[in-house]
Design an enzyme around this catalytic site. Structure first.
Site, mmCIF file in Angstrom:
data_model
loop_
_atom_site.group_PDB
_atom_site.id
_atom_site.type_symbol
_atom_site.label_atom_id
_atom_site.label_comp_id
_atom_site.label_asym_id
_atom_site.label_seq_id
_atom_site.Cartn_x
_atom_site.Cartn_y
_atom_site.Cartn_z
ATOM 1 N N ILE A 1 -1.591 -7.630 -6.422
ATOM 2 C CA ILE A 1 -0.779 -8.795 -6.786
ATOM 3 C C ILE A 1 -1.518 -9.664 -7.820
ATOM 4 C CG2 ILE A 1 0.490 -10.801 -5.904
ATOM 5 C CD1 ILE A 1 1.533 -7.937 -5.023
ATOM 6 N N GLU B 1 5.343 -3.431 -13.697
ATOM 7 C CA GLU B 1 6.723 -3.921 -13.903
ATOM 8 C C GLU B 1 7.667 -2.749 -14.216
ATOM 9 O OE1 GLU B 1 7.207 -7.755 -15.137
ATOM 10 O OE2 GLU B 1 5.164 -8.298 -14.606
ATOM 11 N N GLN C 1 -9.667 5.832 -33.020
ATOM 12 C CA GLN C 1 -9.934 6.925 -33.973
ATOM 13 C C GLN C 1 -10.408 6.373 -35.320
ATOM 14 O OE1 GLN C 1 -9.772 9.761 -32.577
ATOM 15 N NE2 GLN C 1 -10.271 11.065 -34.303
ATOM 16 N N PRO D 1 0.823 -1.215 0.000
ATOM 17 C CA PRO D 1 0.000 0.000 0.000
ATOM 18 C C PRO D 1 0.859 1.269 0.000
ATOM 19 C CG PRO D 1 -0.886 -1.608 1.542
ATOM 20 C CD PRO D 1 0.385 -2.190 1.017
ATOM 21 N N GLY D 2 1.993 1.252 0.681
ATOM 22 C CA GLY D 2 2.808 2.473 0.766
ATOM 23 C C GLY D 2 4.046 2.448 -0.105
HETATM 24 C C1 LIG Z 1 -3.117 -4.662 -12.885
HETATM 25 C C2 LIG Z 1 -1.903 -4.541 -12.005
HETATM 26 C C3 LIG Z 1 -1.130 -5.663 -11.760
HETATM 27 C C4 LIG Z 1 -0.021 -5.589 -10.903
HETATM 28 N N1 LIG Z 1 0.670 -6.735 -10.581
HETATM 29 C C5 LIG Z 1 1.643 -6.686 -9.641
HETATM 30 C C6 LIG Z 1 2.252 -7.893 -9.149
HETATM 31 O O1 LIG Z 1 1.928 -9.008 -9.596
HETATM 32 N N2 LIG Z 1 3.186 -7.797 -8.185
HETATM 33 C C7 LIG Z 1 3.581 -6.606 -7.662
HETATM 34 O O2 LIG Z 1 4.432 -6.595 -6.778
HETATM 35 N N3 LIG Z 1 3.028 -5.436 -8.103
HETATM 36 C C8 LIG Z 1 2.065 -5.451 -9.062
HETATM 37 N N4 LIG Z 1 1.468 -4.304 -9.496
HETATM 38 C C9 LIG Z 1 1.926 -3.026 -8.969
HETATM 39 C C10 LIG Z 1 2.662 -2.160 -9.999
HETATM 40 O O3 LIG Z 1 3.904 -2.742 -10.320
HETATM 41 C C11 LIG Z 1 2.785 -0.761 -9.405
HETATM 42 O O4 LIG Z 1 1.457 -0.206 -9.402
HETATM 43 C C12 LIG Z 1 3.721 0.122 -10.191
HETATM 44 O O5 LIG Z 1 5.052 -0.307 -10.036
HETATM 45 C C13 LIG Z 1 3.652 1.595 -9.770
HETATM 46 O O6 LIG Z 1 3.695 1.730 -8.382
HETATM 47 P P1 LIG Z 1 2.585 2.627 -7.653
HETATM 48 O O7 LIG Z 1 1.252 2.161 -8.109
HETATM 49 O O8 LIG Z 1 2.856 2.623 -6.197
HETATM 50 O O9 LIG Z 1 2.790 4.074 -8.221
HETATM 51 P P2 LIG Z 1 3.756 5.280 -7.599
HETATM 52 O O10 LIG Z 1 5.046 4.651 -7.278
HETATM 53 O O11 LIG Z 1 2.961 5.864 -6.494
HETATM 54 O O12 LIG Z 1 3.845 6.208 -8.816
HETATM 55 C C14 LIG Z 1 2.861 7.175 -9.155
HETATM 56 C C15 LIG Z 1 3.395 8.035 -10.297
HETATM 57 O O13 LIG Z 1 4.593 8.709 -9.888
HETATM 58 C C16 LIG Z 1 5.635 8.423 -10.786
HETATM 59 N N5 LIG Z 1 6.902 8.383 -10.034
HETATM 60 C C17 LIG Z 1 7.175 7.698 -8.892
HETATM 61 N N6 LIG Z 1 8.449 7.916 -8.520
HETATM 62 C C18 LIG Z 1 8.993 8.761 -9.446
HETATM 63 C C19 LIG Z 1 10.258 9.362 -9.634
HETATM 64 N N7 LIG Z 1 11.276 9.118 -8.784
HETATM 65 N N8 LIG Z 1 10.443 10.173 -10.701
HETATM 66 C C20 LIG Z 1 9.439 10.401 -11.584
HETATM 67 N N9 LIG Z 1 8.209 9.873 -11.464
HETATM 68 C C21 LIG Z 1 7.999 9.046 -10.418
HETATM 69 C C22 LIG Z 1 5.287 7.058 -11.407
HETATM 70 O O14 LIG Z 1 5.925 6.890 -12.667
HETATM 71 C C23 LIG Z 1 3.778 7.208 -11.529
HETATM 72 O O15 LIG Z 1 3.488 7.944 -12.698
HETATM 73 C C24 LIG Z 1 0.357 -4.335 -10.349
HETATM 74 C C25 LIG Z 1 -0.413 -3.209 -10.611
HETATM 75 C C26 LIG Z 1 -1.544 -3.300 -11.397
HETATM 76 C C27 LIG Z 1 -2.403 -2.081 -11.585
#
Ligand SMILES: Cc1cc2nc3c(=O)[nH]c(=O)nc-3n(C[C@H](O)[C@H](O)[C@H](O)COP(=O)(O)OP(=O)(O)OC[C@H]3O[C@@H](n4cnc5c(N)ncnc54)[C@H](O)[C@@H]3O)c2cc1C
Length: 393
Positions: free
Chosen positions: A162, A371, A344, A131-132
């Site tokens: 996940i 990823e 489009q 979550p965080g």
């Molecule tokens: C359908 C789905 C399947 C998934 N499957 C898995 C899984 O199997 N296992 C797993 O572990 N995770 C999984 N995830 C999680 C996914 O990998 C993360 O959502 C993703 O890595 C982004 O992390 P976040 O959502 O916390 O976004 P944040 O880290 O909160 O990012 C939010 C925005 O800020 C930008 N940002 C963050 N840091 C920076 C920086 N330093 N500089 C510039 N921009 C930045 C990001 O690019 C993004 O645009 C899944 C997510 C989804 C939606």
């Protein structure tokens, strides 16, 4: 450099790919409506996919897998991704993440235990995000403490988003073994956790924008006891490294999926453009429509060329962190542009759920996020470039 991987014998692989292409067109695409309506991959198709060996594509043959190298594996993913994304999603974590982590970090005993099981169709999930903490994965809070009885580890925490968690048999869970010690990523370890271990539970599947039939949920770990043998590689502090290596592999899979799905969307738009009439002729006759078709074809070709290059590099044993990131960024962004053009080209029909273009558009959006988001991967590419520049490479 690591050892080059020859993969499956070429003729056998070519035959397998031909069969798979037929299976995609004759079996998977006709069942897409059912996948969307029921929000699941039908059981009979899942059983067929397991029989075809898709869950253990890159697992060595001696352990019950198909023994593909990365070039072959990416082609399989690209072929499967021509159909609805749920079909790839259900086996992608087995192959792209779990198997790769076992290969890079597993002990002989872990390989002997888990490779035959996942190759046989047990479904794996990969728990890094919380979550965080997403992009800043080293900020994870899930803790692994040594069991006070001296027999293994106790895991506590929550993993978020996940893939496959609701139906997984096993998870690879990244957890901190020191709460505040720095650097944070040096204190992350990876644990192999069967999903039926007491204390493991999953949340309800999250409602998503697209990719019907593929599911994500939280994984809760509440005083989960695992034996010492569950620690990947038998060594603490290696989990972050294994996770990042698996992500390189996972990124190639997402890039290949983006290339496959973009081609599907473009083929659909090409057909629509030749059938739809405006001003007394097919819209395909209009040069502005042709521009969208040609740009899309060109970009897909570029992504496919990148895929051939990066996968050949992996199979030669080269370091491909930068290349895998670049391929994933280009292919996923390209897929986003293609599905947008496809909407489009469909015009008003592109906005309606009755036609395919709308779901192509929604399904493709996640490829730019998971990823490694495009931004995080761009940072990674630049970091490598600057390091190489400083080193005079
Ligand atoms: C359908 C789905 C399947 C998934 N499957 C898995 C899984 O199997 N296992 C797993 O572990 N995770 C999984 N995830 C999680 C996914 O990998 C993360 O959502 C993703 O890595 C982004 O992390 P976040 O959502 O916390 O976004 P944040 O880290 O909160 O990012 C939010 C925005 O800020 C930008 N940002 C963050 N840091 C920076 C920086 N330093 N500089 C510039 N921009 C930045 C990001 O690019 C993004 O645009 C899944 C997510 C989804 C939606």
């Amino acid at each position: 450099m690591s050892t080059p991987n020859p993969g499956m014998d070429r003729d056998t692989f070519d035959q397998f790919l031909d069969q798979l292409e037929r299976y995609v067109r004759e079996r998977l695409i006709p069942a897409e409506k059912q996948v969307i309506e029921e929000d699941k991959v039908p059981d009979d198709i899942l059983a067929e996919m397991k029989d075809m060996g898709l869950f253990g594509l890159t697992v060595p043959e001696d352990y019950g897998g198909a023994g593909l190298n990365i070039t072959q594996y990416a082609k399989v993913v690209q072929t499967m991704a021509y159909a609805a994304p749920a079909y790839r999603s259900i086996f992608s974590i087995n192959v792209g993440m779990f198997n790769s982590a076992i290969k890079n970090g597993g002990t002989e005993a872990q390989k002997a235990e888990w490779w035959p099981r996942i190759a046989g169709g047990e479904i794996a999930c990969f728990g890094l995000t919380e979550p965080g903490s997403g992009s800043d994965s080293a900020a994870m809070q899930t803790m692994a403490r040594p069991d006070p009885d001296g027999n293994g580890w106790i895991l506590n925490g929550t993993k978020r988003y996940i893939t496959n968690a609701p139906h997984a048999d096993v998870a690879l869970i990244m957890a901190r073994t020191e709460k505040d010690a720095l650097p944070k990523n040096a204190h992350v370890s990876a644990f192999i956790v069967p999903m039926d271990t007491p204390g493991v539970s999953t949340g309800s599947p999250d409602k998503k924008m697209g990719q019907s039939g593929s599911h994500i949920s939280d994984v809760m770990l509440d005083d989960v006891h695992v034996p010492s043998e569950a620690l990947l590689g038998g060594e603490t502090g290696q989990g972050f490294r294994f996770a990042m290596m698996s992500l390189d592999n996972g990124r190639i899979s997402v890039g290949a999926a983006s290339a496959g799905y973009a081609r599907r969307a473009l083929d659909s738009a090409t057909k629509y453009a030749t059938e739809r009439q405006a001003f007394g002729e097919p819209i395909a006759n209009f040069q502005l429509i042709q521009q969208m078709l040609a740009e899309s074809w060109t970009e897909i070709y570029a992504a496919e060329a990148m895929m051939a290059d990066v996968t050949a590099r992996v199979d030669r044993g080269e370091d491909t962190v930068k290349h895998a990131a670049a391929f994933k960024v280009f292919a996923s962004e390209m897929c986003g542009r293609v599905v947008d053009r496809v909407v489009q080209i469909y015009g008003g029909a592109g906005y309606l759920a009755e036609y395919d273009a709308e779901r192509f558009f929604r399904d493709a959006r996640i490829y730019r996020i998971y990823e490694g988001t495009t931004q995080i991967l761009q940072l990674q590419i630049a970091k490598r470039m600057l390091r190489e520049h400083a080193a005079g490479v």
